[in-house]
Scaffold this active site. Structure first.
Site, short mmCIF file in Angstrom:
data_model
loop_
_atom_site.label_atom_id
_atom_site.label_comp_id
_atom_site.label_asym_id
_atom_site.label_seq_id
_atom_site.Cartn_x
_atom_site.Cartn_y
_atom_site.Cartn_z
N PRO A 29 98.47 -38.26 -32.26
CA PRO A 29 99.35 -38.35 -33.77
C PRO A 29 98.90 -39.37 -34.57
CG PRO A 29 100.85 -37.99 -31.92
CD PRO A 29 99.66 -38.43 -31.25
N TYR A 61 102.96 -37.69 -38.53
CA TYR A 61 104.36 -37.98 -38.39
C TYR A 61 105.13 -36.85 -39.32
CZ TYR A 61 104.55 -41.06 -42.58
OH TYR A 61 104.19 -41.60 -43.62
N GLU A 104 104.20 -34.72 -33.88
CA GLU A 104 105.03 -36.08 -33.68
C GLU A 104 106.12 -35.80 -34.52
OE1 GLU A 104 103.49 -40.61 -33.71
OE2 GLU A 104 103.46 -39.52 -35.55
N TYR A 180 110.64 -47.24 -36.17
CA TYR A 180 111.08 -46.16 -36.71
C TYR A 180 112.47 -46.01 -35.87
CZ TYR A 180 106.81 -45.06 -39.34
OH TYR A 180 105.90 -45.23 -40.22
N ARG A 302 90.54 -47.47 -29.74
CA ARG A 302 89.27 -47.48 -30.54
C ARG A 302 88.02 -47.25 -29.84
NH1 ARG A 302 85.98 -50.92 -32.80
NH2 ARG A 302 87.50 -52.63 -32.48
N CYS A 366 86.90 -41.96 -44.46
CA CYS A 366 86.33 -42.60 -43.37
C CYS A 366 85.03 -42.96 -43.84
CB CYS A 366 85.94 -41.63 -42.13
SG CYS A 366 85.24 -42.38 -40.85
N SER A 402 74.05 -45.72 -48.99
CA SER A 402 73.89 -44.45 -49.78
C SER A 402 72.67 -43.64 -49.62
CB SER A 402 74.36 -44.72 -51.24
OG SER A 402 73.42 -45.40 -51.99
N ASP A 650 76.40 -47.55 -54.98
CA ASP A 650 76.51 -48.78 -56.03
C ASP A 650 75.91 -48.81 -57.09
OD1 ASP A 650 78.35 -49.60 -54.02
OD2 ASP A 650 77.13 -50.98 -52.83
P1 ADP Z 1 74.41 -48.88 -51.64
O1 ADP Z 1 75.53 -49.57 -51.03
O2 ADP Z 1 74.75 -47.99 -52.70
O3 ADP Z 1 73.71 -48.10 -50.47
P2 ADP Z 1 73.06 -51.33 -51.38
O4 ADP Z 1 72.87 -52.39 -52.36
O5 ADP Z 1 73.41 -51.40 -50.05
O6 ADP Z 1 73.58 -49.90 -52.23
O7 ADP Z 1 71.51 -50.70 -51.01
C1 ADP Z 1 70.61 -50.82 -52.25
C2 ADP Z 1 69.16 -51.05 -51.67
O8 ADP Z 1 68.19 -50.68 -52.80
C3 ADP Z 1 68.86 -52.47 -51.21
O9 ADP Z 1 68.17 -52.39 -49.84
C4 ADP Z 1 67.51 -52.87 -52.21
O10 ADP Z 1 66.62 -53.55 -51.67
C5 ADP Z 1 67.02 -51.39 -52.46
N1 ADP Z 1 66.40 -51.51 -53.96
C6 ADP Z 1 66.71 -52.05 -55.05
N2 ADP Z 1 65.91 -51.69 -56.05
C7 ADP Z 1 64.71 -51.11 -55.53
C8 ADP Z 1 63.53 -50.54 -55.93
N3 ADP Z 1 63.25 -50.74 -57.49
N4 ADP Z 1 62.82 -49.98 -55.12
C9 ADP Z 1 63.16 -49.95 -53.81
N5 ADP Z 1 64.13 -50.43 -53.35
C10 ADP Z 1 65.10 -51.09 -54.07
FE1 SF4 Z 2 86.73 -46.00 -38.04
FE2 SF4 Z 2 86.23 -44.43 -40.11
FE3 SF4 Z 2 88.48 -45.50 -40.09
FE4 SF4 Z 2 86.25 -46.91 -40.44
S1 SF4 Z 2 87.28 -45.46 -41.61
S2 SF4 Z 2 88.07 -47.30 -39.00
S3 SF4 Z 2 84.73 -45.91 -39.35
S4 SF4 Z 2 87.67 -43.94 -38.52
#
Ligand code: ADP
Ligand code: SF4
Length: 703
Positions: A29, A61, A104, A180, A302, A366, A402, A650
């Site tokens: 749960p 729960y 639960e 609880y 975990r 997650c 990302s 980002d």
């Molecule tokens: P996110 O969390 O969104 O994935 P990060 O800051 O972890 O972003 O990663 C961004 C990545 O993009 C870094 O590894 C950086 O080196 C790369 N980066 C930034 N500008 C450029 C660019 N002009 N060409 C190639 N890579 C780039």
């Molecule tokens: Fe694990 Fe995902 Fe929870 Fe982070 S968010 S602790 S990776 S289950």
């Protein structure tokens, strides 16, 4: 691939009272924020775990009565027939996949405020839980339970168990953990009763025995009855007749439940973050239970390594491998082990973002698994994704969380994907952050994606390639994704609690400078109004490097937001252990190399202290200049064959890693999708067919 015979034991069925779990994988749960207000989302979310091979899948729960109302935290209810139908959606879904469904059943006692039902809460002796935690803190104190209340409680449990049976559950819980109500009877601080429910351990356990008995009666031999109990506190208490009070309690109840589900006492210890504890840390507390009872035992830790799981079973610690976080990060963990694909397990990183979702009162999120909670409303699946909707090629600029998630999911769809990364290695922010104290396990975000990407011949990664707008045009891909991350700013913080006023000049640094290896000279002030992990982690990193470090924050606690992720208590211990001076409710208002000026957040009273380096961990802004430059090219884009330019992660809006992974995944899911399928479906409670449970029955002063 065939299963490794070493793991065969994990796939043995386990008899739990009158029912049989098809294997030893037990999704325990855990709250997932969906409650009865999102019954379809909840059912599909839990079904996905069953599809992934978890032999038992439990609810979160579930309140047995309006006297247990945890609002605004996201609790479920089983108060009336609409609730029965709501839960039946989940049991049907779990059964469709051949797994058992557990529920639960829960009463919060003195830990709830009954903010919605407005019934006076109750606890064994009127003692409250004076929690300072967001959503727990409140002014309502419970009343002491009398004999009538105890009879009522047993009646509510029995009635809820009957409803649970009607809803199709196979395993019915009595929940005596985590502060609880039944747990409150166990601890003498809470339980000051002088009747047969207080005093000796045998008396304190009585209510739990009775709750188990009424649940058995309701189960009628058709469902198993599980006891979930927190043992940490009891284990630390000496007993006159056993090794500890925990041993005594387990001896007294040993054969009464059909299953023991054992855990620790508070969320920060029970679900501790990987930053401060490793896999399997419950074992020293719970390892004795199996020596006392002949009933099966489930516990968590975990667990993501099948070898660790097998070790727990072979060494007689557990019969069933409990998973909450591992089942969120990878609902298909059991199936991957079964298919000899354990290297494909998307291991939980222990960041506890999932737990923060519960504190926020929203559906679970997650970091590792962007599809969690989106199974029904967006139709996402952790293992399957739609084929590409066109023959387009996609250029992703940036290989952070990302960009990598986007590349992997687009690659799985079959697109031709080109990833350009400026640095010599992929990983983005993870390249630096996983080298910081306690964050090594977060590297699983990168490691898993790196390994999965290596299997895709249609994804090409070009390292050491910082692309300019001109180069992006020359490359001529159909779609361009800007995943270039964000930069920390040298901004200070105003009394209005917003970032303002640049702090430039020698001796002023941000986390980006430290990541780039710029030397930092002590004494250091880490000034944190980001409030998540970075400020605390950098303070630890700089202290461990031999600097005198002060940690300064306008918030009332260090790393204030980490109360949401269960890290905060240990952040404070870490600061103390590393000799880091803590200044809360304090702003930095001036700096010259050698001295920093601080001001109290509320009185503005100023103080000064020696400081050669000021590290500001505050605002972050998107590093999206490439996007701006490309947008300015107008018609040149179409001439270069580019149909879209999109920011993700980002570069779109700076956030935690969970946001970046989600953003990258969402782009990949939605490329070439029918626009009508992009909006998410809204879930709603099942239609009420009559009044809800009659709360007047449960008034505090019955006639
Ligand atoms: P996110 O969390 O969104 O994935 P990060 O800051 O972890 O972003 O990663 C961004 C990545 O993009 C870094 O590894 C950086 O080196 C790369 N980066 C930034 N500008 C450029 C660019 N002009 N060409 C190639 N890579 C780039
Ligand atoms: Fe694990 Fe995902 Fe929870 Fe982070 S968010 S602790 S990776 S289950």
């Amino acid at each position: 691939m065939a299963r490794n015979p070493r793991y065969d034991v994990l796939f043995e069925p386990v008899k739990i009272g009158p029912v049989t779990a098809p294997n030893r994988f037990y999704a325990v749960p855990h709250a997932a924020g969906m409650t009865n207000s999102m019954p379809n989302m909840r059912a599909r979310f839990r079904e996905t775990k069953a599809e992934g091979g978890w032999g038992v899948v439990c609810s979160g729960y579930v309140s047995i009565d309006p006297t247990s109302d945890d609002a605004p935290l996201p609790y479920a209810t089983l108060w009336d027939e609409d609730d029965v139908r709501s839960h039946a959606l989940m049991t049907e879904a779990v059964h469709r996949q051949g797994s058992l469904a557990g529920i639960e059943l829960w009463h919060g006692g003195g830990s709830v405020m009954n903010r919605t039902s407005r019934v006076a809460p109750m606890s064994p002796s009127g003692t409250s839980w004076m929690a300072t935690h967001v959503n727990f803190m409140g002014n309502q104190r419970p009343r002491a339970m009398d004999a009538h209340d105890i009879r009522q409680l047993l009646g509510w449990q029995k009635e809820a168990a009957r409803k649970a049976r009607r809803a199709g559950f196979d395993i019915l819980y009595v929940y005596a953990g985590m502060g609880y109500l039944p747990y409150e009877f166990l601890l003498p601080e809470w339980n000051l009763r002088t009747d047969e429910y207080g005093g000796s351990v045998a008396n304190r356990v009585r209510i739990i025995r009775q709750l188990l008995e009424v649940t058995h009666e309701a189960a009628g031999g058709q469902c198993a009855v599980a006891l979930r109990m927190s043992l940490e506190e009891l284990r630390a208490r000496p007993s006159e007749v056993a090794e500890s009070e925990a041993h005594e309690v387990v001896q007294l109840l040993s054969e009464v439940p059909d299953l023991w589900d054992v855990k620790l006492d508070s969320s920060p210890t029970d679900c501790s973050p990987s930053r401060f504890s490793a896999e399997g840390t419950h074992e020293p507390i719970i390892e004795f239970v199996k020596r006392i009872t002949t009933k099966p035992v489930v516990g968590v830790g975990r667990f993501t390594s099948p070898d660790t799981m097998v070790g727990q079973i072979r060494r007689g610690v557990l019969d069933l491998i409990g998973g909450a976080r591992p089942s969120i990060a990878d609902p298909f963990l059991p199936r991957k082990i079964d298919e000899g694909r354990e290297q494909d397990i998307r291991e939980c990183i222990g960041c506890n973002i999932c737990i923060s979702s519960w504190h926020d009162g929203v559906p679970v999120r997650c970091t590792q698994n962007p599809t969690i909670g989106e199974e029904w409303r967006r139709g996402w699946h952790p293992e399957r994704i739609a084929r590409a909707g066109s023959a387009a090629s996609v250029l992703i600029v940036g290989a952070g969380p990302s960009g990598l998630e986007c590349a992997l999911s687009l690659g799985r769809r079959g697109y031709e994907v080109n990833v350009a990364e400026a640095a010599e290695d992929i990983g983005g922010r993870l390249r630096f952050e996983t080298r910081l104290p306690g964050l090594a396990a977060w590297g699983r975000v990168l490691d898993w994606r790196r390994a999965q990407l290596e299997k895709l011949s249609n994804v090409n990664i070009y390292r050491g390639n910082r692309l300019s707008a001109e180069e992006v045009l020359e490359l001529g891909n159909t779609h361009v994704v800007i995943a270039t991350g964000s930069r920390w700013a040298r901004l200070l913080y105003s009394p209005l609690e917003i970032p303002v006023g640049l702090a430039e000049g020698p001796g002023v640094f941000t986390p980006d400078d430290i990541a780039a290896g710029v030397p930092i000279e002590g004494p250091v002030v880490v000034y944190d109004f980001d409030n998540y992990y970075m400020g605390g982690v950098l303070a630890e990193y700089l202290a461990k490097a031999g600097n005198a470090v002060s940690y300064v924050t306008p918030a009332g606690h260090a790393s204030a937001w980490t109360i949401m992720s269960n890290e905060q208590p240990q952040v404070h211990r870490m600061l103390a252990a590393n000799g880091i001076a803590l200044r809360t409710l304090t702003r930095v208002v001036g700096f010259t190399p050698g001295e920093v000026t601080l001001a109290n957040q509320f009185t503005n009273a100023e103080t000064r202290q020696p400081c050669r380096s000021l590290v500001i961990v505050g605002a972050r802004f998107s590093a999206d200049s490439l996007h701006t430059e490309l947008e300015a090219r107008g018609a040149h884009l179409a001439n270069a064959g580019i149909r879209s330019i999109t920011r993700i992660g980002d570069a779109l809006a700076p956030g935690a890693i969970v946001h970046a992974v989600y953003s990258g995944h969402r782009y990949a899911q939605e490329l070439d999708a029918d626009p009508r399928s992009i909006a998410y479906r809204r879930d709603a409670p099942l239609h009420r067919r009559g009044p809800a449970a009659d709360v007047t029955e449960h008034m505090e002063n019955p006639a």
